[in-house]
Design a protein around this motif. Sequence first.
Motif, PDB file in Angstrom:
ATOM      1  N   ILE A  72     -39.004 -54.057  -7.388  1.00  0.00           N
ATOM      2  CA  ILE A  72     -39.600 -54.283  -8.712  1.00  0.00           C
ATOM      3  C   ILE A  72     -38.871 -55.404  -9.449  1.00  0.00           C
ATOM      4  O   ILE A  72     -39.501 -56.294 -10.022  1.00  0.00           O
ATOM      5  CB  ILE A  72     -39.606 -52.969  -9.524  1.00  0.00           C
ATOM      6  CG1 ILE A  72     -40.563 -51.968  -8.863  1.00  0.00           C
ATOM      7  CG2 ILE A  72     -39.991 -53.230 -10.983  1.00  0.00           C
ATOM      8  CD1 ILE A  72     -40.479 -50.563  -9.398  1.00  0.00           C
ATOM      9  N   GLN A  73     -37.542 -55.399  -9.396  1.00  0.00           N
ATOM     10  CA  GLN A  73     -36.769 -56.429 -10.083  1.00  0.00           C
ATOM     11  C   GLN A  73     -37.083 -57.822  -9.546  1.00  0.00           C
ATOM     12  O   GLN A  73     -37.288 -58.761 -10.315  1.00  0.00           O
ATOM     13  CB  GLN A  73     -35.270 -56.151  -9.952  1.00  0.00           C
ATOM     14  CG  GLN A  73     -34.409 -57.078 -10.791  1.00  0.00           C
ATOM     15  CD  GLN A  73     -34.594 -56.813 -12.266  1.00  0.00           C
ATOM     16  OE1 GLN A  73     -34.299 -55.723 -12.742  1.00  0.00           O
ATOM     17  NE2 GLN A  73     -35.075 -57.801 -13.004  1.00  0.00           N
ATOM     18  N   ALA A 105     -39.790 -58.822  -8.000  1.00  0.00           N
ATOM     19  CA  ALA A 105     -41.158 -59.177  -8.400  1.00  0.00           C
ATOM     20  C   ALA A 105     -41.181 -59.651  -9.851  1.00  0.00           C
ATOM     21  O   ALA A 105     -41.831 -60.660 -10.168  1.00  0.00           O
ATOM     22  CB  ALA A 105     -42.094 -57.984  -8.203  1.00  0.00           C
ATOM     23  N   LEU A 106     -40.465 -58.970 -10.721  1.00  0.00           N
ATOM     24  CA  LEU A 106     -40.412 -59.373 -12.125  1.00  0.00           C
ATOM     25  C   LEU A 106     -39.698 -60.709 -12.287  1.00  0.00           C
ATOM     26  O   LEU A 106     -40.171 -61.594 -13.005  1.00  0.00           O
ATOM     27  CB  LEU A 106     -39.710 -58.298 -12.960  1.00  0.00           C
ATOM     28  CG  LEU A 106     -40.412 -56.943 -13.044  1.00  0.00           C
ATOM     29  CD1 LEU A 106     -39.529 -55.926 -13.744  1.00  0.00           C
ATOM     30  CD2 LEU A 106     -41.766 -57.069 -13.718  1.00  0.00           C
ATOM     31  N   ASP A 107     -38.556 -60.876 -11.611  1.00  0.00           N
ATOM     32  CA  ASP A 107     -37.768 -62.110 -11.731  1.00  0.00           C
ATOM     33  C   ASP A 107     -38.548 -63.330 -11.276  1.00  0.00           C
ATOM     34  O   ASP A 107     -38.399 -64.410 -11.842  1.00  0.00           O
ATOM     35  CB  ASP A 107     -36.483 -62.016 -10.900  1.00  0.00           C
ATOM     36  CG  ASP A 107     -35.455 -61.062 -11.487  1.00  0.00           C
ATOM     37  OD1 ASP A 107     -35.647 -60.561 -12.609  1.00  0.00           O
ATOM     38  OD2 ASP A 107     -34.443 -60.801 -10.777  1.00  0.00           O
ATOM     39  N   ASN A 109     -41.959 -63.495 -10.876  1.00  0.00           N
ATOM     40  CA  ASN A 109     -43.366 -63.463 -11.306  1.00  0.00           C
ATOM     41  C   ASN A 109     -44.320 -63.276 -10.122  1.00  0.00           C
ATOM     42  O   ASN A 109     -45.308 -63.984  -9.984  1.00  0.00           O
ATOM     43  CB  ASN A 109     -43.705 -64.716 -12.116  1.00  0.00           C
ATOM     44  CG  ASN A 109     -44.921 -64.506 -12.967  1.00  0.00           C
ATOM     45  OD1 ASN A 109     -45.229 -63.393 -13.382  1.00  0.00           O
ATOM     46  ND2 ASN A 109     -45.638 -65.589 -13.221  1.00  0.00           N
ATOM     47  N   SER A 145     -46.847 -60.691  -8.399  1.00  0.00           N
ATOM     48  CA  SER A 145     -47.611 -59.547  -8.917  1.00  0.00           C
ATOM     49  C   SER A 145     -47.803 -58.420  -7.912  1.00  0.00           C
ATOM     50  O   SER A 145     -48.191 -57.319  -8.301  1.00  0.00           O
ATOM     51  CB  SER A 145     -48.968 -60.013  -9.433  1.00  0.00           C
ATOM     52  OG  SER A 145     -49.709 -60.617  -8.396  1.00  0.00           O
ATOM     53  N   ALA A 163     -43.603 -49.258 -11.097  1.00  0.00           N
ATOM     54  CA  ALA A 163     -44.186 -50.588 -10.861  1.00  0.00           C
ATOM     55  C   ALA A 163     -45.454 -50.773 -11.699  1.00  0.00           C
ATOM     56  O   ALA A 163     -45.690 -51.854 -12.255  1.00  0.00           O
ATOM     57  CB  ALA A 163     -44.480 -50.772  -9.374  1.00  0.00           C
ATOM     58  N   TYR A 172     -45.013 -51.922 -15.199  1.00  0.00           N
ATOM     59  CA  TYR A 172     -44.789 -53.366 -15.319  1.00  0.00           C
ATOM     60  C   TYR A 172     -46.020 -54.176 -14.930  1.00  0.00           C
ATOM     61  O   TYR A 172     -45.929 -55.392 -14.739  1.00  0.00           O
ATOM     62  CB  TYR A 172     -43.591 -53.775 -14.454  1.00  0.00           C
ATOM     63  CG  TYR A 172     -42.278 -53.345 -15.044  1.00  0.00           C
ATOM     64  CD1 TYR A 172     -41.694 -54.057 -16.081  1.00  0.00           C
ATOM     65  CD2 TYR A 172     -41.622 -52.218 -14.566  1.00  0.00           C
ATOM     66  CE1 TYR A 172     -40.483 -53.660 -16.627  1.00  0.00           C
ATOM     67  CE2 TYR A 172     -40.414 -51.810 -15.103  1.00  0.00           C
ATOM     68  CZ  TYR A 172     -39.864 -52.536 -16.134  1.00  0.00           C
ATOM     69  OH  TYR A 172     -38.669 -52.148 -16.683  1.00  0.00           O
ATOM     70  N   ASN A 173     -47.147 -53.499 -14.801  1.00  0.00           N
ATOM     71  CA  ASN A 173     -48.421 -54.153 -14.442  1.00  0.00           C
ATOM     72  C   ASN A 173     -48.381 -54.849 -13.092  1.00  0.00           C
ATOM     73  O   ASN A 173     -49.053 -55.863 -12.892  1.00  0.00           O
ATOM     74  CB  ASN A 173     -48.876 -55.127 -15.544  1.00  0.00           C
ATOM     75  CG  ASN A 173     -49.165 -54.405 -16.828  1.00  0.00           C
ATOM     76  OD1 ASN A 173     -49.820 -53.365 -16.827  1.00  0.00           O
ATOM     77  ND2 ASN A 173     -48.671 -54.936 -17.931  1.00  0.00           N
ATOM     78  N   LEU A 174     -47.593 -54.308 -12.181  1.00  0.00           N
ATOM     79  CA  LEU A 174     -47.558 -54.856 -10.828  1.00  0.00           C
ATOM     80  C   LEU A 174     -48.679 -54.219 -10.011  1.00  0.00           C
ATOM     81  O   LEU A 174     -49.031 -53.055 -10.222  1.00  0.00           O
ATOM     82  CB  LEU A 174     -46.202 -54.570 -10.177  1.00  0.00           C
ATOM     83  CG  LEU A 174     -45.012 -55.240 -10.849  1.00  0.00           C
ATOM     84  CD1 LEU A 174     -43.699 -54.717 -10.272  1.00  0.00           C
ATOM     85  CD2 LEU A 174     -45.088 -56.748 -10.721  1.00  0.00           C
TER      86      LEU A 174
END
Length: 169
Positions: free
Chosen positions: A89-90, A92-94, A96, A98, A111, A114-116
């Motif tokens: 998750i981290q 993917a967030l770092d 961008n 999706s 997840a 965080y809108n993943l």
Amino acid sequence: MPDKNKKIVINTGPILALTAALSDLSILEILYNRVIVPYEVSREILAGGPFGFGVKEFQQAAWLEKRNKPLELLPHLFNSLDLGEASVIQLALDENISNVCIDEDVGRRIARLYNLKITGSIGILIRAKNEGFSFSMKEAIQKMKQQGVWLSDRVIRFALEHDAGTKSS
């Protein structure tokens, strides 16, 4: 036709489950343009040692983007999840990205916060079937279970129903 522009960050569980199901990870290379493995996930897999299940297949998949530095995890991710899920998750967030591949329920729920977009090992197998790959879903599930991959009865039923639907289409 596969969407080769898709990137996905993948966790330990799906890597091992897909290895069990299909004896390698090549389906990921075909379905995705980039498959990214956080450092923490690589360490979990390699901790199985040279005789650990899935280690050889993971090492042979040179096309996987295996990160070589640990991530700085948000404290609430690390407190809520195991290290692999938190790092997926981290990352993917770092970066961008999706799409994430996580099998565990708690990781999937977080997840989603965080809108993943989430898939799992069975989701990848279903996508492969939709895109014309030929394998037995029933055999793939049996192989996963033989390697200790836990699947709920609901997920198994869904996969097998989908498999029957693709055969008749």
